[in-house]
Design a protein around this motif. Structure first.
Motif, PDB file in Angstrom:
ATOM      1  N   SER A   1       3.874   1.168  -6.894  1.00 21.76           N
ATOM      2  CA  SER A   1       4.223   0.578  -5.600  1.00 21.76           C
ATOM      3  C   SER A   1       3.495  -0.738  -5.444  1.00 21.76           C
ATOM      4  CB  SER A   1       3.877   1.529  -4.451  1.00 21.76           C
ATOM      5  OG  SER A   1       2.494   1.776  -4.415  1.00 21.76           O
ATOM      6  N   GLU A   2       3.902  -1.484  -4.442  1.00 17.70           N
ATOM      7  CA  GLU A   2       3.189  -2.714  -4.115  1.00 17.70           C
ATOM      8  C   GLU A   2       3.086  -2.827  -2.609  1.00 17.70           C
ATOM      9  OE1 GLU A   2       6.109  -6.524  -3.955  1.00 17.70           O
ATOM     10  OE2 GLU A   2       5.615  -5.821  -5.961  1.00 17.70           O
ATOM     11  N   VAL A   3       1.998  -3.435  -2.168  1.00 18.43           N
ATOM     12  CA  VAL A   3       1.719  -3.597  -0.745  1.00 18.43           C
ATOM     13  C   VAL A   3       1.325  -5.045  -0.515  1.00 18.43           C
ATOM     14  CG1 VAL A   3       0.168  -2.928   1.133  1.00 18.43           C
ATOM     15  CG2 VAL A   3       0.952  -1.202  -0.492  1.00 18.43           C
ATOM     16  N   ILE A   4       1.886  -5.646   0.514  1.00 15.32           N
ATOM     17  CA  ILE A   4       1.469  -6.973   0.934  1.00 15.32           C
ATOM     18  C   ILE A   4       0.467  -6.794   2.065  1.00 15.32           C
ATOM     19  CG2 ILE A   4       2.190  -9.200   1.878  1.00 15.32           C
ATOM     20  CD1 ILE A   4       3.327  -8.634  -0.927  1.00 15.32           C
ATOM     21  N   LEU A   5      -0.733  -7.314   1.877  1.00 16.27           N
ATOM     22  CA  LEU A   5      -1.728  -7.309   2.939  1.00 16.27           C
ATOM     23  C   LEU A   5      -1.696  -8.695   3.585  1.00 16.27           C
ATOM     24  CD1 LEU A   5      -4.713  -5.404   1.280  1.00 16.27           C
ATOM     25  CD2 LEU A   5      -3.019  -4.542   2.905  1.00 16.27           C
ATOM     26  N   ASP A   6      -1.252  -8.737   4.831  1.00 15.59           N
ATOM     27  CA  ASP A   6      -1.052 -10.022   5.503  1.00 15.59           C
ATOM     28  C   ASP A   6      -1.449  -9.984   6.981  1.00 15.59           C
ATOM     29  OD1 ASP A   6       0.977  -8.386   6.410  1.00 15.59           O
ATOM     30  OD2 ASP A   6       2.601  -9.718   5.834  1.00 15.59           O
ATOM     31  N   ASN A   7      -2.197  -8.956   7.359  1.00 16.54           N
ATOM     32  CA  ASN A   7      -2.637  -8.814   8.735  1.00 16.54           C
ATOM     33  C   ASN A   7      -4.017  -8.155   8.703  1.00 16.54           C
ATOM     34  OD1 ASN A   7      -3.047  -7.796  11.415  1.00 16.54           O
ATOM     35  ND2 ASN A   7      -0.847  -7.990  11.770  1.00 16.54           N
ATOM     36  N   PRO A   8      -5.004  -8.703   9.411  1.00 18.63           N
ATOM     37  CA  PRO A   8      -6.350  -8.138   9.322  1.00 18.63           C
ATOM     38  C   PRO A   8      -6.523  -6.753   9.937  1.00 18.63           C
ATOM     39  CG  PRO A   8      -6.307 -10.003  10.831  1.00 18.63           C
ATOM     40  CD  PRO A   8      -4.954  -9.921  10.198  1.00 18.63           C
ATOM     41  N   ASN A   9      -5.487  -6.216  10.569  1.00 19.52           N
ATOM     42  CA  ASN A   9      -5.599  -4.831  11.045  1.00 19.52           C
ATOM     43  C   ASN A   9      -4.883  -3.851  10.118  1.00 19.52           C
ATOM     44  OD1 ASN A   9      -2.884  -5.101  11.703  1.00 19.52           O
ATOM     45  ND2 ASN A   9      -3.110  -4.369  13.800  1.00 19.52           N
ATOM     46  N   LYS A  10      -4.399  -4.343   8.978  1.00 17.65           N
ATOM     47  CA  LYS A  10      -3.746  -3.494   7.975  1.00 17.65           C
ATOM     48  C   LYS A  10      -4.762  -3.189   6.883  1.00 17.65           C
ATOM     49  CE  LYS A  10       0.463  -4.681   6.613  1.00 17.65           C
ATOM     50  NZ  LYS A  10       1.557  -5.303   5.811  1.00 17.65           N
ATOM     51  N   CYS A  11      -5.007  -1.910   6.641  1.00 18.35           N
ATOM     52  CA  CYS A  11      -6.018  -1.473   5.679  1.00 18.35           C
ATOM     53  C   CYS A  11      -5.354  -0.576   4.632  1.00 18.35           C
ATOM     54  CB  CYS A  11      -7.118  -0.716   6.424  1.00 18.35           C
ATOM     55  SG  CYS A  11      -8.395  -0.017   5.373  1.00 18.35           S
ATOM     56  N   LEU A  12      -5.525  -0.920   3.377  1.00 18.81           N
ATOM     57  CA  LEU A  12      -4.989  -0.129   2.275  1.00 18.81           C
ATOM     58  C   LEU A  12      -6.107   0.718   1.686  1.00 18.81           C
ATOM     59  CD1 LEU A  12      -2.713   0.564   0.235  1.00 18.81           C
ATOM     60  CD2 LEU A  12      -3.556  -1.366  -1.138  1.00 18.81           C
ATOM     61  N   ILE A  13      -5.911   2.031   1.711  1.00 21.34           N
ATOM     62  CA  ILE A  13      -6.860   2.952   1.075  1.00 21.34           C
ATOM     63  C   ILE A  13      -6.399   3.156  -0.369  1.00 21.34           C
ATOM     64  CG2 ILE A  13      -7.917   5.241   1.127  1.00 21.34           C
ATOM     65  CD1 ILE A  13      -8.559   3.462   3.589  1.00 21.34           C
ATOM     66  N   VAL A  14      -7.262   2.791  -1.306  1.00 17.76           N
ATOM     67  CA  VAL A  14      -6.966   2.917  -2.732  1.00 17.76           C
ATOM     68  C   VAL A  14      -7.792   4.076  -3.271  1.00 17.76           C
ATOM     69  CG1 VAL A  14      -7.024   1.759  -4.973  1.00 17.76           C
ATOM     70  CG2 VAL A  14      -6.486   0.450  -2.909  1.00 17.76           C
ATOM     71  N   GLU A  15      -7.094   5.105  -3.724  1.00 15.08           N
ATOM     72  CA  GLU A  15      -7.744   6.298  -4.272  1.00 15.08           C
ATOM     73  C   GLU A  15      -8.232   6.028  -5.698  1.00 15.08           C
ATOM     74  OE1 GLU A  15      -8.419   8.921  -2.509  1.00 15.08           O
ATOM     75  OE2 GLU A  15      -7.232   8.379  -0.749  1.00 15.08           O
ATOM     76  N   PRO A  16      -9.181   6.803  -6.189  1.00 11.36           N
ATOM     77  CA  PRO A  16      -9.730   6.552  -7.530  1.00 11.36           C
ATOM     78  C   PRO A  16      -8.662   6.504  -8.628  1.00 11.36           C
ATOM     79  CG  PRO A  16     -11.072   8.181  -6.400  1.00 11.36           C
ATOM     80  CD  PRO A  16      -9.864   7.927  -5.534  1.00 11.36           C
ATOM     81  N   GLU A  17      -7.634   7.325  -8.538  1.00  8.25           N
ATOM     82  CA  GLU A  17      -6.609   7.378  -9.588  1.00  8.25           C
ATOM     83  C   GLU A  17      -5.622   6.217  -9.538  1.00  8.25           C
ATOM     84  OE1 GLU A  17      -4.955   9.834  -6.146  1.00  8.25           O
ATOM     85  OE2 GLU A  17      -6.902   9.645  -7.115  1.00  8.25           O
ATOM     86  N   ASP A  18      -5.717   5.376  -8.523  1.00  2.54           N
ATOM     87  CA  ASP A  18      -4.778   4.262  -8.358  1.00  2.54           C
ATOM     88  C   ASP A  18      -5.194   3.056  -9.198  1.00  2.54           C
ATOM     89  OD1 ASP A  18      -3.146   5.579  -6.476  1.00  2.54           O
ATOM     90  OD2 ASP A  18      -4.451   4.970  -4.826  1.00  2.54           O
ATOM     91  N   TRP A  19      -4.460   2.830 -10.307  1.00  2.89           N
ATOM     92  CA  TRP A  19      -4.635   1.587 -11.058  1.00  2.89           C
ATOM     93  C   TRP A  19      -4.178   0.479 -10.123  1.00  2.89           C
ATOM     94  CZ3 TRP A  19      -6.337   0.129 -15.874  1.00  2.89           C
ATOM     95  CH2 TRP A  19      -6.017  -1.182 -16.265  1.00  2.89           C
ATOM     96  N   HIS A  20      -4.973  -0.566  -9.988  1.00  2.00           N
ATOM     97  CA  HIS A  20      -4.609  -1.613  -9.035  1.00  2.00           C
ATOM     98  C   HIS A  20      -4.918  -3.005  -9.578  1.00  2.00           C
ATOM     99  CE1 HIS A  20      -8.775  -0.480  -8.226  1.00  2.00           C
ATOM    100  NE2 HIS A  20      -8.969  -1.710  -7.775  1.00  2.00           N
ATOM    101  N   THR A  21      -4.009  -3.906  -9.240  1.00  2.00           N
ATOM    102  CA  THR A  21      -4.229  -5.331  -9.464  1.00  2.00           C
ATOM    103  C   THR A  21      -3.913  -6.036  -8.161  1.00  2.00           C
ATOM    104  OG1 THR A  21      -1.963  -5.707 -10.259  1.00  2.00           O
ATOM    105  CG2 THR A  21      -3.650  -5.242 -11.935  1.00  2.00           C
TER     106      THR A  21
END
Length: 124
Positions: free
Chosen positions: A73-93
């Motif tokens: 999946s992909e997430v655009i973070l573009d608002n300072p009240n939006k928080c993405l929780i990334v779990e340990p198993e989540d490969w992320h770039t």
């Protein structure tokens, strides 16, 4: 699997105040932020054994690419009240940083090089 949470925000004529209190499922032990990233540069490229992270783009915007081994999946973070929780198993770039982007990261663990898994999933 990662999830988006909306952080409580109070706004009035003087501006907005976003609160990070009693919304994370973990104790924050490390705080850092990423900035001055060229828009075509890629950050991250790993997952963790135990570290949970909360990512907030407090200024500008960026894209987070996620893969937990079965779902991409992909997430655009573009608002300072939006928080993405990334779990340990989540490969992320992280990429597509706007010129003014500041990505704040709240982590459950202190830095530990042995917690990083640099080998991507086979479905990358």
């Amino acid at each position: 699997m990662s999830q988006i949470i909306t952080l409580p925000t109070v706004s009035d004529d003087r501006g907005s105040l976003t609160i990070i209190e009693k919304v994370l499922s973990f104790k924050v032990n490390r705080i850092y932020y990423i900035y001055n990233v060229n828009s075509n540069d890629i950050r991250g490229g790993h997952r963790h054994k135990t570290n949970i992270q909360a990512l907030i783009c407090v200024a500008g915007s960026c894209r987070i690419n996620l893969n937990n081994g079965s779902v991409k999946s992909e997430v655009i973070l573009d608002n300072p009240n939006k928080c993405l929780i990334v779990e340990p198993e989540d490969w992320h770039t992280m990429d597509n940083f706007s010129k003014d982007a500041v990505l704040l990261v709240l982590a459950s663990e202190y830095y530990d090089a042995s917690d990083y898994i640099d080998k991507p999933y086979s479905n990358q």
